[in-house]
Enzyme design. Structure first.
Site, PDB file in Angstrom:
ATOM      1  N   ALA A  62      80.342  82.435  19.748  1.00 54.02           N
ATOM      2  CA  ALA A  62      80.645  81.417  18.749  1.00 54.02           C
ATOM      3  C   ALA A  62      80.305  81.925  17.349  1.00 54.02           C
ATOM      4  O   ALA A  62      79.512  82.854  17.175  1.00 54.02           O
ATOM      5  CB  ALA A  62      79.869  80.137  19.040  1.00 54.02           C
ATOM      6  N   GLY A 108      80.474  81.420  23.678  1.00 58.61           N
ATOM      7  CA  GLY A 108      81.748  80.716  23.662  1.00 58.61           C
ATOM      8  C   GLY A 108      82.908  81.584  24.097  1.00 58.61           C
ATOM      9  O   GLY A 108      83.900  81.084  24.644  1.00 58.61           O
ATOM     10  N   GLU A 111      82.920  81.332  27.755  1.00 58.80           N
ATOM     11  CA  GLU A 111      83.353  79.991  28.124  1.00 58.80           C
ATOM     12  C   GLU A 111      84.870  79.845  27.976  1.00 58.80           C
ATOM     13  O   GLU A 111      85.528  79.196  28.797  1.00 58.80           O
ATOM     14  CB  GLU A 111      82.618  78.961  27.269  1.00 58.80           C
ATOM     15  CG  GLU A 111      81.143  78.855  27.645  1.00 58.80           C
ATOM     16  CD  GLU A 111      80.349  77.962  26.708  1.00 58.80           C
ATOM     17  OE1 GLU A 111      79.749  76.984  27.197  1.00 58.80           O
ATOM     18  OE2 GLU A 111      80.334  78.242  25.485  1.00 58.80           O
ATOM     19  N   GLU A 131      72.948  81.905  24.869  1.00 54.93           N
ATOM     20  CA  GLU A 131      72.581  80.815  23.959  1.00 54.93           C
ATOM     21  C   GLU A 131      71.084  80.500  23.937  1.00 54.93           C
ATOM     22  O   GLU A 131      70.561  80.060  22.911  1.00 54.93           O
ATOM     23  CB  GLU A 131      73.360  79.543  24.332  1.00 54.93           C
ATOM     24  CG  GLU A 131      74.825  79.544  23.914  1.00 54.93           C
ATOM     25  CD  GLU A 131      75.744  80.202  24.915  1.00 54.93           C
ATOM     26  OE1 GLU A 131      76.959  80.072  24.784  1.00 54.93           O
ATOM     27  OE2 GLU A 131      75.226  80.867  25.856  1.00 54.93           O
TER      28      GLU A 131
END
Length: 257
Positions: A62, A108, A111, A131
């Protein structure tokens, strides 16, 4: 689009994430993934999507700088929900979506890849959810999809240690389908995609629907739904073409009808 581009080859849309240097997963990219799905869902020339990253990475995670602009937990939850919606759309998309992962798919980025139906990886790729090193947890359904692929114990290990696994381990653990040398990854992935693109769009959608049904239905409810879908598919022109082609010992030509 600013961050995504694609070209179409023999029914396969090859979509490239372009946000150097790390293809960090910004809200802009997530929005464009949604827009890309809008465009390609309605494009009858596209039967399969391959998603990959330009440069050194699939997506290294991210865009952390965006987090500094969030002022409340409620806003952070809303941000997570918007990403979850798009990745759930990927997973339920009526055309197969394949991630070709090289370099790194972290946070991310992983993901996003887990939302795809299939994942092919470079042998030296790094896949992980780091994370917890930031004092956070995954927010785009990573805690829910990962154990469904690798099992609870391995998912807990990846989350708690924040240590990535390589492409070969990802295949061994059930997170990826196959691993290739990095220079073979995209050509081999596109080769698989083109084989899938020869299938009937009707049966591909039905298969995706049944796989998704298995996430929430009981076994017996799923079996019943499958028999009903089996009958619906049988009434299609593609099914009749497929059966006739088999009898005539030729390749079928599916039209999506």
């Amino acid at each position: 689009m600013e961050f995504l581009s694609w070209n179409i080859d023999e029914g396969v849309a090859i979509v490239t994430i372009q946000r150097p240097p790390a293809n960090a997963l910004s809200q802009g990219i997530i929005q464009e993934v949604d827009q890309m799905l809008d465009a390609l869902e309605n494009d009858s020339s596209v039967r399969v999507i391959v998603l990959h990253g330009e440069g050194r990475f699939f997506s290294a995670g991210a865009d952390i700088k965006e987090f500094t602009e969030v002022t409340s937990g409620a806003e952070f939850s809303k941000l997570a929900s918007s990403g979850q919606r798009v990745f759930e759309r990927l997973e339920t998309f009526p055309k197969p979506v394949i991630a070709a992962i090289h370099g790194a798919a972290l946070g991310g980025g992983l993901e996003l890849a887990m939302g795809c139906h299939l994942r092919y990886v470079a042998e030296d790729a790094k896949l992980g959810l780091p994370e917890l090193t930031l004092g956070l947890i995954p927010g785009f359904a990573g805690t829910q999809r990962l154990p469904r692929y690798v099992g609870m114990a391995k998912a807990a290990e990846m989350l708690f240690t924040s240590e990535p696994i390589n492409g070969i381990e990802a295949v061994e653990w059930g997170l990826a389908n196959k691993a290739f040398p990095v220079d073979e990854l995209l050509p081999k992935t596109v080769e698989v995609a083109k084989k899938i693109a020869l299938k009937s769009p009707i049966t591909l959608k039905a298969a995706i629907d049944m796989l998704q049904y298995s996430k929430h239905a009981s076994y017996y409810d799923g079996v019943k739904a499958e028999s009903e879908s089996f009958g619906t598919v049988f009434e299609s022109q593609d099914a009749q073409e497929g059966i006739q082609a088999f009898i005539e010992k030729r390749q079928p030509t599916f039209t999506g009808k």
